[in-house]
Design an enzyme around this catalytic site. Structure first.
Site, mmCIF file in Angstrom:
data_model
loop_
_atom_site.group_PDB
_atom_site.id
_atom_site.type_symbol
_atom_site.label_atom_id
_atom_site.label_comp_id
_atom_site.label_asym_id
_atom_site.label_seq_id
_atom_site.Cartn_x
_atom_site.Cartn_y
_atom_site.Cartn_z
ATOM 1 N N ASP A 109 -0.036 -61.952 -40.374
ATOM 2 C CA ASP A 109 -0.511 -60.625 -40.207
ATOM 3 C C ASP A 109 -1.983 -60.767 -40.239
ATOM 4 O O ASP A 109 -2.530 -61.637 -40.735
ATOM 5 C CB ASP A 109 -0.163 -59.513 -41.243
ATOM 6 C CG ASP A 109 -0.442 -58.104 -40.852
ATOM 7 O OD1 ASP A 109 -0.740 -57.909 -39.619
ATOM 8 O OD2 ASP A 109 -0.775 -57.489 -41.806
ATOM 9 N N SER A 110 -2.773 -59.590 -39.811
ATOM 10 C CA SER A 110 -4.351 -59.432 -39.762
ATOM 11 C C SER A 110 -4.683 -59.387 -41.533
ATOM 12 O O SER A 110 -5.617 -59.410 -41.473
ATOM 13 C CB SER A 110 -4.704 -58.608 -38.987
ATOM 14 O OG SER A 110 -4.035 -57.043 -39.568
ATOM 15 N N CYS A 121 3.223 -58.180 -37.611
ATOM 16 C CA CYS A 121 2.075 -57.516 -37.128
ATOM 17 C C CYS A 121 2.288 -56.899 -35.528
ATOM 18 O O CYS A 121 2.539 -57.840 -34.743
ATOM 19 C CB CYS A 121 0.878 -58.437 -36.913
ATOM 20 S SG CYS A 121 -0.779 -57.319 -36.319
ATOM 21 N N ASN A 122 2.310 -55.580 -35.515
ATOM 22 C CA ASN A 122 2.797 -54.944 -34.192
ATOM 23 C C ASN A 122 1.361 -55.216 -33.178
ATOM 24 O O ASN A 122 1.825 -55.406 -32.073
ATOM 25 C CB ASN A 122 2.878 -53.426 -34.332
ATOM 26 C CG ASN A 122 4.140 -53.095 -35.362
ATOM 27 O OD1 ASN A 122 5.269 -52.804 -34.298
ATOM 28 N ND2 ASN A 122 4.016 -53.190 -36.422
ATOM 29 N N THR A 123 0.282 -55.076 -33.550
ATOM 30 C CA THR A 123 -0.753 -55.534 -32.862
ATOM 31 C C THR A 123 -0.835 -56.668 -32.195
ATOM 32 O O THR A 123 -1.318 -56.684 -30.847
ATOM 33 C CB THR A 123 -2.030 -55.120 -33.628
ATOM 34 O OG1 THR A 123 -1.703 -53.857 -34.339
ATOM 35 C CG2 THR A 123 -3.221 -54.672 -32.809
ATOM 36 N N CYS A 163 2.740 -50.108 -37.326
ATOM 37 C CA CYS A 163 2.034 -50.992 -38.118
ATOM 38 C C CYS A 163 2.470 -51.403 -39.384
ATOM 39 O O CYS A 163 2.826 -50.431 -40.113
ATOM 40 C CB CYS A 163 0.567 -50.230 -38.168
ATOM 41 S SG CYS A 163 -0.768 -51.372 -39.180
ATOM 42 N N THR A 164 2.480 -52.506 -39.719
ATOM 43 C CA THR A 164 3.129 -53.016 -40.954
ATOM 44 C C THR A 164 2.253 -52.710 -42.180
ATOM 45 O O THR A 164 3.051 -52.813 -43.265
ATOM 46 C CB THR A 164 3.260 -54.584 -40.918
ATOM 47 O OG1 THR A 164 1.968 -55.291 -40.433
ATOM 48 C CG2 THR A 164 4.321 -55.159 -39.775
ATOM 49 N N HIS A 165 1.165 -52.276 -41.896
ATOM 50 C CA HIS A 165 0.544 -51.779 -43.071
ATOM 51 C C HIS A 165 0.934 -50.506 -43.680
ATOM 52 O O HIS A 165 0.722 -49.913 -44.781
ATOM 53 C CB HIS A 165 -1.110 -51.550 -42.774
ATOM 54 C CG HIS A 165 -1.985 -52.799 -42.954
ATOM 55 N ND1 HIS A 165 -1.724 -53.768 -41.896
ATOM 56 C CD2 HIS A 165 -2.928 -53.183 -43.787
ATOM 57 C CE1 HIS A 165 -2.675 -54.680 -42.170
ATOM 58 N NE2 HIS A 165 -3.390 -54.496 -43.131
HETATM 59 N N1 DGL Z 1 -0.786 -54.904 -39.659
HETATM 60 C C1 DGL Z 1 -1.004 -54.968 -38.348
HETATM 61 C C2 DGL Z 1 -0.027 -54.069 -37.163
HETATM 62 O O1 DGL Z 1 1.014 -54.126 -37.580
HETATM 63 C C3 DGL Z 1 -2.325 -54.449 -37.652
HETATM 64 C C4 DGL Z 1 -3.439 -53.940 -38.692
HETATM 65 C C5 DGL Z 1 -4.686 -54.425 -38.036
HETATM 66 O O2 DGL Z 1 -5.201 -53.446 -37.219
HETATM 67 O O3 DGL Z 1 -5.188 -55.450 -37.996
HETATM 68 O O4 DGL Z 1 -0.362 -53.663 -36.334
#
Ligand code: DGL
Length: 280
Positions: free
Chosen positions: A9-10, A73-75, A187-189
């Site tokens: 992930d990011s 990470c979805n992004t 978003c996984t966050h």
């Molecule tokens: N955790 C990431 C997601 O699922 C994105 C967070 C970011 O913007 O880096 O999209």
């Protein structure tokens, strides 16, 4: 020999996927990579993010030789899965907005996708809604702040509830006597902010966290790879957290990582770390 799983992930959002993955594969060895040198992904240009993730993955795969990579990470997943699958033979499991489950669950037929600005712009996300949204009207909400707020929470910082309320407000739509009743956390966050979302929501809704489904998919993909692949039933797998910035996590985040059974790679030379690749 145990199975090696690389979770990517990011930042620390992918831990929301790592939890169910570790529970499903207790004997597997995990490397959790947070590309914090490049966080947040939500604001990146698409071409730059593709190039960055593919090049970083080259190093990570060469270094860790995983049996499977979970892009938590979805992004990133809504963009880079095709180039990754073209470039590498290792299987990738991605994380994409839970549009289908949201459409199935919504009774009011008003649902929202709460994601990053990148994810809501993706053709992939729009295609998911066209294909799986049915007669459900979706509101796409791209928050520029929530991923950083979730990082701050895990680092032990005090949260600005007014800012969270403002970020989630566009998810709540009322029209023709109907109200949004389902919000996909894309978003996984965001699952780390679920308690705040539930508290600050203007009315109760179902928030969908796709992490358990992603863990099930990873187990299925490993099983398809062959009998040696599944992670077994016994515990004992290892866990290593790598931060591409090389910065040491805060004491609060270090405690969270320990709670997930992840040891922190030495800040000076974390495996897979390369400043050139990380800062592309
Ligand atoms: N955790 C990431 C997601 O699922 C994105 C967070 C970011 O913007 O880096 O999209």
């Amino acid at each position: 020999m145990s199975v090696r799983v690389l979770v990517f992930d990011s930042g620390i959002g992918g831990l929301s996927v790592f939890g169910p993955l570790r529970a499903a594969l207790p004997a597997a060895d995990f490397v959790y990579v947070a590309d914090d040198a490049a966080f947040p992904y939500g604001a990146w240009e698409e071409w730059a993010l593709v190039e960055h993730v593919v090049r970083l993955m080259e190093r990570l795969i060469a270094m860790h030789r995983p049996d499977i990579v979970v892009i938590a990470c979805n992004t990133a997943s809504t963009l880079v899965l095709p180039p990754l699958r073209e470039r590498f033979t290792v299987p990738f499991v991605g994380t994409v907005p839970a549009v289908k489950p949201a459409a199935e669950r919504s009774r009011s037929r008003l649902a929202s996708v709460l994601a990053t600005p990148g994810t809501v712009k993706r053709d992939y996300t729009h295609a998911l809604i066209a294909t799986h949204g049915g007669d459900c009207a979706f509101t796409l909400v791209g928050s520029a702040r929530l991923a950083a707020i979730a990082e701050a929470k895990l680092s032990g910082e005090v949260l600005d509830e007014a800012a969270i309320a403002a970020e989630i407000a566009p998810c709540f739509v009322a029209h023709d006597g109907r109200r949004t009743d389902t919000v996909a956390l894309a978003c996984t966050h965001y699952p780390f902010l679920l308690a705040e979302f539930e508290k600050l929501a203007p009315w109760p809704v179902t928030f969908i966290d796709p992490a358990p489904a992603i863990a099930r998919r990873a187990v299925q993909v490993l099983a398809e790879k062959g009998p040696a692949a599944p992670g077994g039933v016994a515990g004992g797998g290892t866990g290593l957290a790598v931060f591409t910035s090389g910065r040491a996590p805060s004491a609060s985040l270090a405690r969270t990582l320990a709670g997930f059974g992840l040891a922190i790679a030495a800040p000076d030379a974390p495996p897979g770390f390369d400043k050139t690749a990380a800062n592309l």
